[in-house]
Structure formats: C-alpha cells, structure tokens
Design a protein around this motif. Structure first.
Motif, short mmCIF file in Angstrom:
data_model
loop_
_atom_site.label_atom_id
_atom_site.label_comp_id
_atom_site.label_asym_id
_atom_site.label_seq_id
_atom_site.Cartn_x
_atom_site.Cartn_y
_atom_site.Cartn_z
N GLY A 167 0.82 -1.21 0.00
CA GLY A 167 0.00 0.00 0.00
C GLY A 167 0.85 1.25 0.00
O GLY A 167 0.59 2.22 -0.74
N GLN A 168 1.91 1.25 0.81
CA GLN A 168 2.82 2.41 0.86
C GLN A 168 3.60 2.57 -0.44
O GLN A 168 3.84 3.70 -0.89
CB GLN A 168 3.77 2.27 2.05
CG GLN A 168 3.09 2.53 3.39
CD GLN A 168 3.88 1.97 4.58
OE1 GLN A 168 5.03 1.61 4.43
NE2 GLN A 168 3.23 1.92 5.73
N LEU A 169 3.97 1.44 -1.06
CA LEU A 169 4.68 1.50 -2.34
C LEU A 169 3.80 2.09 -3.45
O LEU A 169 4.29 2.82 -4.32
CB LEU A 169 5.12 0.10 -2.77
CG LEU A 169 6.39 -0.48 -2.16
CD1 LEU A 169 6.60 -1.91 -2.66
CD2 LEU A 169 7.59 0.36 -2.53
N LEU A 170 2.51 1.76 -3.41
CA LEU A 170 1.61 2.17 -4.49
C LEU A 170 0.92 3.51 -4.22
O LEU A 170 0.37 4.10 -5.14
CB LEU A 170 0.56 1.08 -4.74
CG LEU A 170 1.13 -0.24 -5.29
CD1 LEU A 170 0.05 -1.32 -5.32
CD2 LEU A 170 1.72 -0.06 -6.69
N ALA A 171 0.97 3.99 -2.98
CA ALA A 171 0.28 5.24 -2.62
C ALA A 171 0.70 6.43 -3.50
O ALA A 171 -0.16 7.22 -3.91
CB ALA A 171 0.50 5.57 -1.14
N LEU A 249 -5.35 -1.62 -1.29
CA LEU A 249 -5.99 -0.33 -1.59
C LEU A 249 -6.25 0.46 -0.32
O LEU A 249 -5.98 1.67 -0.26
CB LEU A 249 -7.30 -0.54 -2.34
CG LEU A 249 -8.11 0.75 -2.61
CD1 LEU A 249 -7.38 1.67 -3.58
CD2 LEU A 249 -9.51 0.43 -3.12
N LEU A 250 -6.77 -0.21 0.72
CA LEU A 250 -7.07 0.49 1.98
C LEU A 250 -5.78 1.04 2.60
O LEU A 250 -5.77 2.16 3.14
CB LEU A 250 -7.77 -0.46 2.95
CG LEU A 250 -9.14 -0.98 2.51
CD1 LEU A 250 -9.75 -1.88 3.58
CD2 LEU A 250 -10.10 0.16 2.17
N GLN A 251 -4.71 0.28 2.51
CA GLN A 251 -3.43 0.75 3.04
C GLN A 251 -2.88 1.91 2.22
O GLN A 251 -2.34 2.88 2.77
CB GLN A 251 -2.41 -0.40 3.08
CG GLN A 251 -2.72 -1.49 4.08
CD GLN A 251 -2.43 -1.07 5.53
OE1 GLN A 251 -1.95 0.03 5.79
NE2 GLN A 251 -2.72 -1.95 6.47
N PHE A 256 -2.08 7.69 1.58
CA PHE A 256 -2.46 8.86 0.78
C PHE A 256 -2.97 9.98 1.69
O PHE A 256 -2.63 11.15 1.52
CB PHE A 256 -3.55 8.44 -0.21
CG PHE A 256 -4.10 9.54 -1.09
CD1 PHE A 256 -3.73 9.63 -2.42
CD2 PHE A 256 -4.99 10.49 -0.60
CE1 PHE A 256 -4.24 10.63 -3.24
CE2 PHE A 256 -5.49 11.50 -1.39
CZ PHE A 256 -5.11 11.56 -2.73
N LYS A 257 -3.80 9.59 2.68
CA LYS A 257 -4.43 10.60 3.56
C LYS A 257 -3.41 11.42 4.32
O LYS A 257 -3.65 12.58 4.64
CB LYS A 257 -5.39 9.91 4.55
CG LYS A 257 -6.73 9.54 3.93
CD LYS A 257 -7.75 9.12 4.97
CE LYS A 257 -7.56 7.70 5.40
NZ LYS A 257 -8.66 7.22 6.27
N LYS A 258 -2.23 10.84 4.57
CA LYS A 258 -1.19 11.56 5.30
C LYS A 258 -0.52 12.62 4.43
O LYS A 258 0.17 13.50 4.93
CB LYS A 258 -0.13 10.58 5.82
CG LYS A 258 -0.66 9.59 6.85
CD LYS A 258 0.37 8.51 7.14
CE LYS A 258 -0.24 7.41 8.02
NZ LYS A 258 0.67 6.26 8.15
N ASN A 259 -0.72 12.52 3.11
CA ASN A 259 0.00 13.41 2.19
C ASN A 259 -0.94 14.15 1.23
O ASN A 259 -0.52 14.56 0.15
CB ASN A 259 1.00 12.61 1.35
CG ASN A 259 1.97 11.83 2.20
OD1 ASN A 259 2.85 12.40 2.82
ND2 ASN A 259 1.82 10.52 2.25
#
Length: 296
Positions: A167-171, A249-251, A256-259
C-alpha cells in the motif's frame, strides 16, 4: 517484439465476438448512473459476465477516460500460491476489442523496489481475475486507445504487514490523478463446495444472511480502515477472494491521507448482487459488489 497474453477466457467467460461484446458492455454501462466519479479507484467483480457484467458496469461508469492515462489492475491469485505480488512477463494483453499495452516504465519502477516477482505466461493465462477487467477497460477507454497503458499486478496471500508495505509503495501512484486503480474482487463464496456455510439465522433466509455479512464488510471498506477490515475477515472468515487487493488499496488510501493536504477520499459501494439466492444448505452462490473511490 514483446510477448502477448492471449484472451484465454474469451468464448467461455465472456463473448469472443468483438461486436457482441461491445454491445453487451455498452448496455451495462448505459444502464448505470454516473453518481460517484471521477473514480480514482474502483472495486469490481471478475466472474463470468452473465453473472456479474451488469454489476461491474456500475463501477466502470464512474471512470473519466479523458483524465486516465495509466490503469493499475490488482487481481488475486486463484491458482498459484504467492506470498507477495507478481508482474506479467507479457508486454501486451489481448482482448476481443483491441490489445492493451503494459506500461514498461512503471514496471521497471516497481521491479527496482525488489518487492515484486514475475509470473510466467502459463500462470498469467490461467488466471481470470485480471483478464475479466480488460474488455471493460478497453470499452471505457476506446476513444483514447493509443493514449493509455495498463499495469497488471497479481496479488498473493499477503499478511497485513505486507498489505501495508505494498500500500505504501503504491500510494504515490494513487496520488496522481492520471492513474486509476482497479481492484478485482468477488465477495462471499457461499456453500459446501466453497467450504463456507456461515449462517446467521436471525437474518431470515440464507441469502439475507449472506447479504448482511457482505454489507458488514462493505461498510468497513467504505471507512477505508485497513485494520478493521482485517479484524472483520478474522472474525467471520468471509470468502472475499480479492480481500488482499482490497487490503492493499485500503493501506494505500491510509498512506495517501497523510499526504493529501486536507483533501478527502470517499469510497462508496454502488451495486450489490448474488449469482443466485441460497435458501437451503445445499445451495451455493457468489456475491458481487461494485464501488468507486473519489477524491473530494
């Protein structure tokens, strides 16, 4: 000259006639309203179109083809056990409408992370979870057929920690408005042939219990809370085959929400269906659901 993955499920799971397929897809898309778009991500089913084609139309109707230039497709692995995610060795995916090209630049970026394996052509062509989305993609993007690429990713049986990592890689890709994420998933597979017969008798009929169970999960997915979704799956064991792509996706959404500078992601389910209504313990069914994620 690159490798082309054949449309191995055409002629069985969906029509291999370009004209007939085009008419079917057009009909399903026209029957759905544009109510939650433009989508940054969708969740849509991957069964035979006679079962889920109409349901999938509600998700695909939310896509803005004018904006989208890269389409990530995350599908679960049904036949090969993977502990991570895998990329295709093909360069092109065939559909009865026209061929779709894989984005080699993004593939190289993903490979450099060291977190992606490669699936061989046999694994790729046996798998249906990505293929069932390709005709819909081709139809929705038909006016821009030379202006977009796809990024197919086969998702294995991931731990919650690995879902968070992917999730972090794809964000960062989710942040780009030119990118669309397609999450391939059916919902509850109910019946003895699926080794899953959870039944809450307080709901009445079995099919009502299944719907209640699925909608519990859908409500949690709408909150974009990855850990709550993991807890739900642990508690009920719901046989959502794309649970790991959904988890990624949820991750990615949480990262995403942090940035996102105060912008808000909003995920909404638009359609729910079952292949048949189970009334006794000898019956079986598969559930389908379509959702769209937008940036507000």
């Amino acid at each position: 000259m690159g490798l082309t993955r054949r449309a191995t499920h055409a002629g069985s799971w969906y029509s291999d006639s370009g004209n007939q397929l085009n008419k079917q897809l057009e009909g399903w898309l026209n029957a759905a309203d544009l109510s939650h778009g433009p989508a940054r991500a969708i969740i849509a089913p991957h069964a035979g179109y006679s079962y889920c084609g109409e349901c999938a139309g509600f998700a695909y109707r939310q896509i803005s083809p004018v904006v989208v230039r890269r389409i990530f497709i995350l599908g679960p692995s049904h036949h090969v056990r993977l502990s991570g995610c895998a990329l295709s060795t093909a360069t092109t995916y065939r559909t009865p409408l026209y061929d779709l090209n894989i984005d080699q630049t993004i593939y190289q970026e993903l490979e450099k992370t060291g977190q992606f394996d490669w699936m061989d052509m046999r694994t790729d062509e046996n798998e249906h979870s990505i293929e069932m989305h390709l005709p819909y993609i081709a139809k929705v993007m038909e006016n821009f057929k030379d202006e977009f690429t796809i990024i197919p990713i086969l998702v294995g049986s991931l731990t919650p920690e690995k879902e968070a990592m992917y999730g972090q890689l794809l964000a960062p890709y989710l942040i780009d408005p030119q990118n669309l994420f397609i999450i391939s998933s059916d919902f509850c597979h109910w019946g003895s042939r699926f080794r899953y017969t959870y039944y809450d008798r307080s709901c009445g009929a079995i099919h009502s219990s299944i719907e209640n169970l699925d909608k519990m999960g859908m409500d949690i997915i709408e909150t974009l809370n990855a850990s709550e979704f993991t807890d739900y799956l642990k508690k009920y064991g719901n046989t959502i085959c794309g649970r790991h792509p959904i988890g990624v996706l949820l991750q990615a959404a949480q990262s995403f929400k942090k940035n996102c500078n105060g912008q808000r992601l909003n995920l909404k389910f638009l359609k729910y269906a079952q292949s048949s209504q189970c009334c006794n313990m000898n019956d079986s069914s598969v559930s389908y659901a379509s959702a769209s994620l937008v940036l507000e």
